[in-house]
Write a protein that holds these residues in place. Structure first.
Motif, PDB file in Angstrom:
ATOM      1  N   ILE A   1      35.437  -4.324   7.661  1.00 28.41           N
ATOM      2  CA  ILE A   1      36.254  -3.176   8.066  1.00 28.41           C
ATOM      3  C   ILE A   1      36.999  -3.579   9.334  1.00 28.41           C
ATOM      4  CG2 ILE A   1      36.240  -0.762   8.772  1.00 28.41           C
ATOM      5  CD1 ILE A   1      33.619  -0.421   7.301  1.00 28.41           C
ATOM      6  N   PRO A   2      38.312  -3.521   9.322  1.00 29.71           N
ATOM      7  CA  PRO A   2      39.057  -3.904  10.524  1.00 29.71           C
ATOM      8  C   PRO A   2      38.640  -3.048  11.719  1.00 29.71           C
ATOM      9  CG  PRO A   2      40.523  -3.657   8.642  1.00 29.71           C
ATOM     10  CD  PRO A   2      39.204  -3.106   8.221  1.00 29.71           C
ATOM     11  N   PRO A   3      38.554  -3.616  12.900  1.00 28.65           N
ATOM     12  CA  PRO A   3      38.216  -2.830  14.086  1.00 28.65           C
ATOM     13  C   PRO A   3      39.380  -1.912  14.458  1.00 28.65           C
ATOM     14  CG  PRO A   3      38.838  -5.056  14.719  1.00 28.65           C
ATOM     15  CD  PRO A   3      38.776  -5.041  13.206  1.00 28.65           C
ATOM     16  N   PRO A   4      39.114  -0.902  15.269  1.00 28.51           N
ATOM     17  CA  PRO A   4      40.212  -0.048  15.732  1.00 28.51           C
ATOM     18  C   PRO A   4      41.261  -0.890  16.447  1.00 28.51           C
ATOM     19  CG  PRO A   4      38.081   0.924  16.264  1.00 28.51           C
ATOM     20  CD  PRO A   4      37.799  -0.449  15.762  1.00 28.51           C
ATOM     21  N   PRO A   5      42.529  -0.490  16.396  1.00 31.74           N
ATOM     22  CA  PRO A   5      43.600  -1.306  17.018  1.00 31.74           C
ATOM     23  C   PRO A   5      43.326  -1.659  18.481  1.00 31.74           C
ATOM     24  CG  PRO A   5      44.542   0.465  15.707  1.00 31.74           C
ATOM     25  CD  PRO A   5      43.056   0.700  15.723  1.00 31.74           C
ATOM     26  N   SER A   6      42.676  -0.773  19.201  1.00 30.90           N
ATOM     27  CA  SER A   6      42.415  -1.048  20.614  1.00 30.90           C
ATOM     28  C   SER A   6      41.382  -2.148  20.810  1.00 30.90           C
ATOM     29  CB  SER A   6      41.938   0.216  21.314  1.00 30.90           C
ATOM     30  OG  SER A   6      40.737   0.694  20.705  1.00 30.90           O
ATOM     31  N   GLU A   7      40.577  -2.439  19.763  1.00 23.98           N
ATOM     32  CA  GLU A   7      39.524  -3.443  19.882  1.00 23.98           C
ATOM     33  C   GLU A   7      39.880  -4.746  19.213  1.00 23.98           C
ATOM     34  OE1 GLU A   7      35.795  -1.950  18.577  1.00 23.98           O
ATOM     35  OE2 GLU A   7      36.034   0.006  19.555  1.00 23.98           O
ATOM     36  N   GLU A   8      41.029  -4.829  18.533  1.00 20.66           N
ATOM     37  CA  GLU A   8      41.415  -6.070  17.887  1.00 20.66           C
ATOM     38  C   GLU A   8      41.725  -7.137  18.935  1.00 20.66           C
ATOM     39  OE1 GLU A   8      44.617  -5.359  15.292  1.00 20.66           O
ATOM     40  OE2 GLU A   8      43.429  -4.262  13.785  1.00 20.66           O
ATOM     41  N   PRO A   9      41.284  -8.398  18.657  1.00 19.93           N
ATOM     42  CA  PRO A   9      41.554  -9.467  19.600  1.00 19.93           C
ATOM     43  C   PRO A   9      43.045  -9.712  19.760  1.00 19.93           C
ATOM     44  CG  PRO A   9      40.726 -10.347  17.513  1.00 19.93           C
ATOM     45  CD  PRO A   9      40.567  -8.865  17.441  1.00 19.93           C
ATOM     46  N   GLN A  10      43.456  -9.930  20.999  1.00 22.48           N
ATOM     47  CA  GLN A  10      44.876 -10.157  21.282  1.00 22.48           C
ATOM     48  C   GLN A  10      45.243 -11.613  21.031  1.00 22.48           C
ATOM     49  OE1 GLN A  10      46.916  -7.573  22.073  1.00 22.48           O
ATOM     50  NE2 GLN A  10      45.090  -6.336  21.648  1.00 22.48           N
TER      51      GLN A  10
ATOM     52  N   GLY B   1      41.022   0.352   3.348  1.00 20.06           N
ATOM     53  CA  GLY B   1      40.158   0.345   4.517  1.00 20.06           C
ATOM     54  C   GLY B   1      39.272  -0.867   4.625  1.00 20.06           C
ATOM     55  N   LEU B   2      39.333  -1.797   3.660  1.00 25.57           N
ATOM     56  CA  LEU B   2      38.494  -3.005   3.692  1.00 25.57           C
ATOM     57  C   LEU B   2      39.356  -4.258   3.599  1.00 25.57           C
ATOM     58  CD1 LEU B   2      35.396  -2.361   1.370  1.00 25.57           C
ATOM     59  CD2 LEU B   2      35.475  -2.355   3.868  1.00 25.57           C
ATOM     60  N   ASP B   3      38.919  -5.300   4.287  1.00 23.93           N
ATOM     61  CA  ASP B   3      39.449  -6.651   4.056  1.00 23.93           C
ATOM     62  C   ASP B   3      38.450  -7.379   3.168  1.00 23.93           C
ATOM     63  OD1 ASP B   3      41.720  -6.349   5.611  1.00 23.93           O
ATOM     64  OD2 ASP B   3      40.679  -6.937   7.456  1.00 23.93           O
ATOM     65  N   VAL B   4      38.942  -8.066   2.156  1.00 22.79           N
ATOM     66  CA  VAL B   4      38.070  -8.730   1.180  1.00 22.79           C
ATOM     67  C   VAL B   4      38.510 -10.175   1.036  1.00 22.79           C
ATOM     68  CG1 VAL B   4      37.222  -8.723  -1.188  1.00 22.79           C
ATOM     69  CG2 VAL B   4      37.757  -6.561  -0.062  1.00 22.79           C
ATOM     70  N   ALA B   5      37.548 -11.082   0.939  1.00 22.73           N
ATOM     71  CA  ALA B   5      37.849 -12.498   0.718  1.00 22.73           C
ATOM     72  C   ALA B   5      36.718 -13.124  -0.077  1.00 22.73           C
ATOM     73  CB  ALA B   5      38.020 -13.232   2.053  1.00 22.73           C
ATOM     74  N   ALA B   6      37.060 -14.069  -0.949  1.00 23.93           N
ATOM     75  CA  ALA B   6      36.054 -14.748  -1.767  1.00 23.93           C
ATOM     76  C   ALA B   6      36.428 -16.215  -1.910  1.00 23.93           C
ATOM     77  CB  ALA B   6      35.938 -14.089  -3.140  1.00 23.93           C
ATOM     78  N   HIS B   7      35.399 -17.041  -2.136  1.00 23.13           N
ATOM     79  CA  HIS B   7      35.632 -18.481  -2.317  1.00 23.13           C
ATOM     80  C   HIS B   7      34.589 -19.028  -3.270  1.00 23.13           C
ATOM     81  CE1 HIS B   7      36.545 -22.642  -1.609  1.00 23.13           C
ATOM     82  NE2 HIS B   7      35.339 -22.880  -1.116  1.00 23.13           N
ATOM     83  N   TYR B   8      35.040 -19.934  -4.143  1.00 22.14           N
ATOM     84  CA  TYR B   8      34.126 -20.625  -5.061  1.00 22.14           C
ATOM     85  C   TYR B   8      34.242 -22.120  -4.797  1.00 22.14           C
ATOM     86  CZ  TYR B   8      31.408 -21.460  -9.296  1.00 22.14           C
ATOM     87  OH  TYR B   8      30.419 -21.828 -10.170  1.00 22.14           O
ATOM     88  N   HIS B   9      33.138 -22.727  -4.360  1.00 24.63           N
ATOM     89  CA  HIS B   9      33.117 -24.163  -4.061  1.00 24.63           C
ATOM     90  C   HIS B   9      32.478 -24.891  -5.239  1.00 24.63           C
ATOM     91  CE1 HIS B   9      32.833 -27.782  -1.507  1.00 24.63           C
ATOM     92  NE2 HIS B   9      31.691 -27.989  -2.144  1.00 24.63           N
ATOM     93  N   ILE B  10      33.239 -25.778  -5.887  1.00 23.96           N
ATOM     94  CA  ILE B  10      32.753 -26.523  -7.046  1.00 23.96           C
ATOM     95  C   ILE B  10      32.103 -27.820  -6.564  1.00 23.96           C
ATOM     96  CG2 ILE B  10      33.402 -27.672  -9.184  1.00 23.96           C
ATOM     97  CD1 ILE B  10      35.698 -25.702  -9.432  1.00 23.96           C
ATOM     98  N   ALA B  11      30.831 -27.995  -6.888  1.00 20.73           N
ATOM     99  CA  ALA B  11      30.116 -29.204  -6.461  1.00 20.73           C
ATOM    100  C   ALA B  11      30.472 -30.395  -7.340  1.00 20.73           C
ATOM    101  CB  ALA B  11      28.604 -28.969  -6.483  1.00 20.73           C
ATOM    102  N   SER B  12      30.711 -30.173  -8.626  1.00 22.28           N
ATOM    103  CA  SER B  12      31.040 -31.257  -9.554  1.00 22.28           C
ATOM    104  C   SER B  12      32.141 -30.794 -10.491  1.00 22.28           C
ATOM    105  CB  SER B  12      29.809 -31.681 -10.364  1.00 22.28           C
ATOM    106  OG  SER B  12      30.167 -32.589 -11.390  1.00 22.28           O
ATOM    107  N   ALA B  13      33.194 -31.605 -10.581  1.00 21.19           N
ATOM    108  CA  ALA B  13      34.311 -31.252 -11.456  1.00 21.19           C
ATOM    109  C   ALA B  13      33.986 -31.481 -12.921  1.00 21.19           C
ATOM    110  CB  ALA B  13      35.549 -32.072 -11.085  1.00 21.19           C
ATOM    111  N   ASP B  14      32.848 -32.138 -13.202  1.00 18.89           N
ATOM    112  CA  ASP B  14      32.506 -32.479 -14.574  1.00 18.89           C
ATOM    113  C   ASP B  14      31.756 -31.373 -15.304  1.00 18.89           C
ATOM    114  OD1 ASP B  14      33.621 -35.006 -14.270  1.00 18.89           O
ATOM    115  OD2 ASP B  14      31.765 -35.850 -13.484  1.00 18.89           O
ATOM    116  N   GLU B  15      31.183 -30.426 -14.568  1.00 15.18           N
ATOM    117  CA  GLU B  15      30.374 -29.408 -15.198  1.00 15.18           C
ATOM    118  C   GLU B  15      30.775 -28.009 -14.728  1.00 15.18           C
ATOM    119  OE1 GLU B  15      26.045 -30.733 -16.394  1.00 15.18           O
ATOM    120  OE2 GLU B  15      26.331 -31.021 -14.237  1.00 15.18           O
ATOM    121  N   VAL B  16      30.632 -27.060 -15.637  1.00 15.62           N
ATOM    122  CA  VAL B  16      30.884 -25.671 -15.289  1.00 15.62           C
ATOM    123  C   VAL B  16      29.661 -25.128 -14.568  1.00 15.62           C
ATOM    124  CG1 VAL B  16      31.456 -23.378 -16.178  1.00 15.62           C
ATOM    125  CG2 VAL B  16      32.311 -25.422 -17.331  1.00 15.62           C
TER     126      VAL B  16
END
Length: 420
Positions: free
Chosen positions: A411-420, A189-204
């Motif tokens: 949460i995805p909208p009901p099918p009738s409300e999803e953008p076409q 029932g959920l859509d999930v997304a995550a992103h990690y943006h690394i500012a410097s490749a030299d440090e963790v």
């Protein structure tokens, strides 16, 4: 019987001493010009316009191991060069000399009588007569062996430093991956997304997030930011992540989870080098039959979550008063509850986003700009919101000087409300 000292015992006359010094100086100035030419600390040679060697000094002959009779009137200057140097001389050096009348500080290699190579710096000038017509070419040659050795060592050190930097970057990237979940839990029932943006490749970096199942059909999620970077921050990140998951299994109440983490960090790092982090923890519980969710949030000094509603509005979900995790033995934990309906999106982020600066103006991005940005997205979904945030981070470019973690659920909208 008393005697007087002879002339040899008297003090030197200052005038006589000055005269002796001048005589010595004059004798140095009268040094043979020919001797100065022959034994100069650099090589000299003169060639005719066709390159034939007409004169060469002893210094250069010694460097090359030739006798004067082997060179003067018998060799051209280009014959003293290596194959590569001869090609450069014919295609660049000589034409440039004819055009400008002088070429200075060109790096070439001479070939000695025994076949060894001698790196040199060459300067040539064309001598002209009273009528302005060229008569001969005078060339000065400096031994560049020490310089070439220095440059080679410098290049070797630079290459070694580059290899070490690449190794550290690979190590940092690998370590960073271990601090993030390989995949996020699939929540029905959920859509999930995550992103990690690394500012410097030299440090963790010290940002972290997770979404995982708990008992009774609930799920836990968290997103946090450890103070600092590098190995020390990575150690806190690992400790925080696994402590949060373990604490949530024991007692999923969000405030209890953060209090547990606060106790662990405060006990572990309460010496001369205290360590702390900001964290927001959420408990996801399905609600009703329309696909809604109740999200209970607890915050320890973390930026507020952002709610983008199905009605097109964007608002922050305030959790005021939450204190940093790990600083005080009894940190105050702020809690709130938000209801997600179909079409709603909840976004968690670390402050690397709002503390970024515009590459054009240098101004701080800030909370208000993020709210306006979210207002332009709503209504949206987790994948669309994450794509827009990633594009925003790319637009800010070097202005993002701290790692940024973003976690979105929708949460995805009901099918009738999803953008076409």
């Amino acid at each position: 019987m008393c005697t007087t000292s002879g002339d040899h015992d008297r003090d030197p006359d200052p005038g006589e001493q000055a005269q002796d010094d001048r005589a010595l100086f004059s004798s140095l100035l009268e040094d043979s010009a020919e001797d100065l030419y022959e034994h100069a600390p650099c090589g000299y040679l003169s060639t005719l316009l066709d390159g034939q060697i007409a004169k060469i000094n002893t210094t250069l002959l010694r460097w090359l191991g030739f006798e004067r009779g082997e060179v003067v009137g018998k060799k051209q200057f280009s014959e003293l060069l290596t194959v590569g140097g001869r090609l450069y001389h014919e295609t660049h050096y000589a034409p440039l000399l004819r055009m400008q009348g002088e070429v200075s500080g060109i790096a070439l290699e001479l070939k000695a009588a025994d076949g060894t190579r001698l790196p040199v710096l060459v300067t040539s000038t064309v001598k002209t007569g009273g009528d302005g017509q060229p008569l001969l070419i005078r060339t000065t040659i400096f031994d560049a062996r020490d310089r070439r050795a220095y440059e080679s060592e410098l290049l070797r050190a630079r290459q070694e430093a580059e290899r070490e930097r690449e190794r550290l970057q690979r190590l940092a990237t690998t370590l960073q991956r271990t601090l993030l979940p390989p995949t996020l839990a699939n929540v029905p029932g959920l859509d999930v997304a995550a992103h990690y943006h690394i500012a410097s490749a030299d440090e963790v970096g010290g940002d972290f997030y997770d979404l995982f199942p708990l008992g009774s059909g609930t799920w836990g999620m968290f997103l946090g930011d450890v103070c600092g970077k590098g190995a020390a921050a990575a150690a806190i990140t690992s400790l925080a992540r696994y402590t949060l998951r373990a604490a949530a299994v024991y007692d999923p109440d969000p405030a209890a989870v953060l209090r547990n983490l606060n106790t662990v960090l405060n006990h572990e790092y309460n010496g001369q080098d205290p360590r702390y982090c900001t964290v927001i923890f959420g408990l996801l519980t399905p609600e009703g039959e329309q696909g809604a969710f109740r999200v209970t949030l607890a915050s320890g000094g973390h930026p507020p979550a952002l709610l983008m509603s199905s009605n097109g509005r964007a608002t922050f979900v305030p959790t005021p008063g939450g204190q940093l995790i790990g600083v005080l033995p009894d940190a105050h934990i702020a809690t709130t509850t938000v209801h997600l309906d179909p079409g709603d999106t909840l976004l968690l982020h670390t402050d690397g986003l709002t503390e970024a600066h515009s590459a054009l103006t240098g101004d701080r991005y800030g909370d208000e700009a993020l709210l306006d940005f979210a207002q332009g997205l709503a209504p949206t979904s987790a994948p669309v919101a994450l794509a827009a945030i990633r594009e925003l981070l790319d637009t800010l470019g070097s202005g993002v000087d701290d790692d940024t973690a973003v976690l979105a659920i929708s949460i995805p909208p009901p099918p009738s409300e999803e953008p076409q």
